[in-house]
Design a protein around this motif. Sequence first.
Motif, PDB file in Angstrom:
ATOM      1  N   ARG A 103       0.813  -1.219   0.000  1.00  0.00           N
ATOM      2  CA  ARG A 103       0.000   0.000   0.000  1.00  0.00           C
ATOM      3  C   ARG A 103       0.849   1.273   0.000  1.00  0.00           C
ATOM      4  O   ARG A 103       0.302   2.370   0.114  1.00  0.00           O
ATOM      5  CB  ARG A 103      -0.927   0.013   1.227  1.00  0.00           C
ATOM      6  N   ALA A 104       2.150   1.164  -0.129  1.00  0.00           N
ATOM      7  CA  ALA A 104       3.019   2.349  -0.133  1.00  0.00           C
ATOM      8  C   ALA A 104       2.658   3.268  -1.298  1.00  0.00           C
ATOM      9  O   ALA A 104       2.271   2.809  -2.374  1.00  0.00           O
ATOM     10  CB  ALA A 104       4.482   1.936  -0.236  1.00  0.00           C
ATOM     11  N   TYR A 105       2.783   4.569  -1.085  1.00  0.00           N
ATOM     12  CA  TYR A 105       2.519   5.563  -2.124  1.00  0.00           C
ATOM     13  C   TYR A 105       3.832   5.875  -2.819  1.00  0.00           C
ATOM     14  O   TYR A 105       4.794   6.329  -2.186  1.00  0.00           O
ATOM     15  CB  TYR A 105       1.923   6.830  -1.502  1.00  0.00           C
ATOM     16  N   ILE A 106       3.885   5.608  -4.118  1.00  0.00           N
ATOM     17  CA  ILE A 106       5.091   5.814  -4.919  1.00  0.00           C
ATOM     18  C   ILE A 106       4.813   6.948  -5.891  1.00  0.00           C
ATOM     19  O   ILE A 106       3.849   6.883  -6.661  1.00  0.00           O
ATOM     20  CB  ILE A 106       5.470   4.520  -5.677  1.00  0.00           C
ATOM     21  N   SER A 107       5.648   7.981  -5.851  1.00  0.00           N
ATOM     22  CA  SER A 107       5.399   9.148  -6.688  1.00  0.00           C
ATOM     23  C   SER A 107       6.666   9.623  -7.381  1.00  0.00           C
ATOM     24  O   SER A 107       7.779   9.195  -7.058  1.00  0.00           O
ATOM     25  CB  SER A 107       4.823  10.286  -5.831  1.00  0.00           C
ATOM     26  N   LEU A 108       6.458  10.521  -8.334  1.00  0.00           N
ATOM     27  CA  LEU A 108       7.557  11.213  -8.992  1.00  0.00           C
ATOM     28  C   LEU A 108       7.006  12.474  -9.615  1.00  0.00           C
ATOM     29  O   LEU A 108       5.791  12.616  -9.781  1.00  0.00           O
ATOM     30  CB  LEU A 108       8.266  10.335 -10.032  1.00  0.00           C
ATOM     31  N   ILE A 109       7.878  13.386  -9.940  1.00  0.00           N
ATOM     32  CA  ILE A 109       7.516  14.590 -10.683  1.00  0.00           C
ATOM     33  C   ILE A 109       8.116  14.420 -12.077  1.00  0.00           C
ATOM     34  O   ILE A 109       9.328  14.274 -12.219  1.00  0.00           O
ATOM     35  CB  ILE A 109       8.075  15.872 -10.019  1.00  0.00           C
ATOM     36  N   ALA A 110       7.254  14.406 -13.095  1.00  0.00           N
ATOM     37  CA  ALA A 110       7.711  14.209 -14.473  1.00  0.00           C
ATOM     38  C   ALA A 110       7.875  15.560 -15.148  1.00  0.00           C
ATOM     39  O   ALA A 110       6.925  16.335 -15.227  1.00  0.00           O
ATOM     40  CB  ALA A 110       6.703  13.350 -15.231  1.00  0.00           C
ATOM     41  N   ASP A 111       9.067  15.840 -15.632  1.00  0.00           N
ATOM     42  CA  ASP A 111       9.333  17.069 -16.369  1.00  0.00           C
ATOM     43  C   ASP A 111       9.147  16.814 -17.861  1.00  0.00           C
ATOM     44  O   ASP A 111       9.762  15.902 -18.422  1.00  0.00           O
ATOM     45  CB  ASP A 111      10.763  17.558 -16.131  1.00  0.00           C
ATOM     46  N   GLY A 112       8.291  17.595 -18.497  1.00  0.00           N
ATOM     47  CA  GLY A 112       8.131  17.556 -19.954  1.00  0.00           C
ATOM     48  C   GLY A 112       7.879  16.172 -20.516  1.00  0.00           C
ATOM     49  O   GLY A 112       7.004  15.437 -20.057  1.00  0.00           O
ATOM     50  N   GLU A 113       8.680  15.815 -21.490  1.00  0.00           N
ATOM     51  CA  GLU A 113       8.514  14.556 -22.216  1.00  0.00           C
ATOM     52  C   GLU A 113       8.835  13.319 -21.383  1.00  0.00           C
ATOM     53  O   GLU A 113       8.523  12.200 -21.782  1.00  0.00           O
ATOM     54  CB  GLU A 113       9.380  14.557 -23.481  1.00  0.00           C
ATOM     55  N   ALA A 114       9.456  13.511 -20.222  1.00  0.00           N
ATOM     56  CA  ALA A 114       9.804  12.360 -19.375  1.00  0.00           C
ATOM     57  C   ALA A 114       8.573  11.568 -18.956  1.00  0.00           C
ATOM     58  O   ALA A 114       8.670  10.375 -18.688  1.00  0.00           O
ATOM     59  CB  ALA A 114      10.579  12.825 -18.142  1.00  0.00           C
TER      60      ALA A 114
END
Length: 137
Positions: A103-114
């Motif tokens: 149940r862990a929350y996995i996130s990221l911030i995607a820049d542009g085309e990434a």
Amino acid sequence: MNHSAQPEVRHEVPAIKDYLALREEAGLSPMSAEGAAVGLPNSMFAVTLYEQGLLVGMGRVIGDGGCFYQVTDIAVKPSCQGRGLGKIIMREIRAFLEQVPERAYISLIADGEAARLYAQFGFKPVMPASQGMYLPR
């Protein structure tokens, strides 16, 4: 550099100077050497790609080790982009993330085309239900 061979994959953080240089070269926001000295050893997971001893790609997972994980520092040397190195980095990170609590929350911030790369590994936009925010300093 031999661009036809696969890079050497290591599960370790890069040296501070290499980390700072690759972030800058790849167009990521600059970080301080002081911050990197504290932050890099606190990584939950790190992957680095080397060709002929030179750092050409990296990625890290940071977090609390139980509830929250964030994918960060995904960078590939511009002269090495377009060869699938980002996919190698994300494949290694995704394998690590298979081991975290369900149940862990996995996130990221995607820049542009990434965002297109991350979508290939199962990441989905949080908009419109949520939106990423940051504190400018």
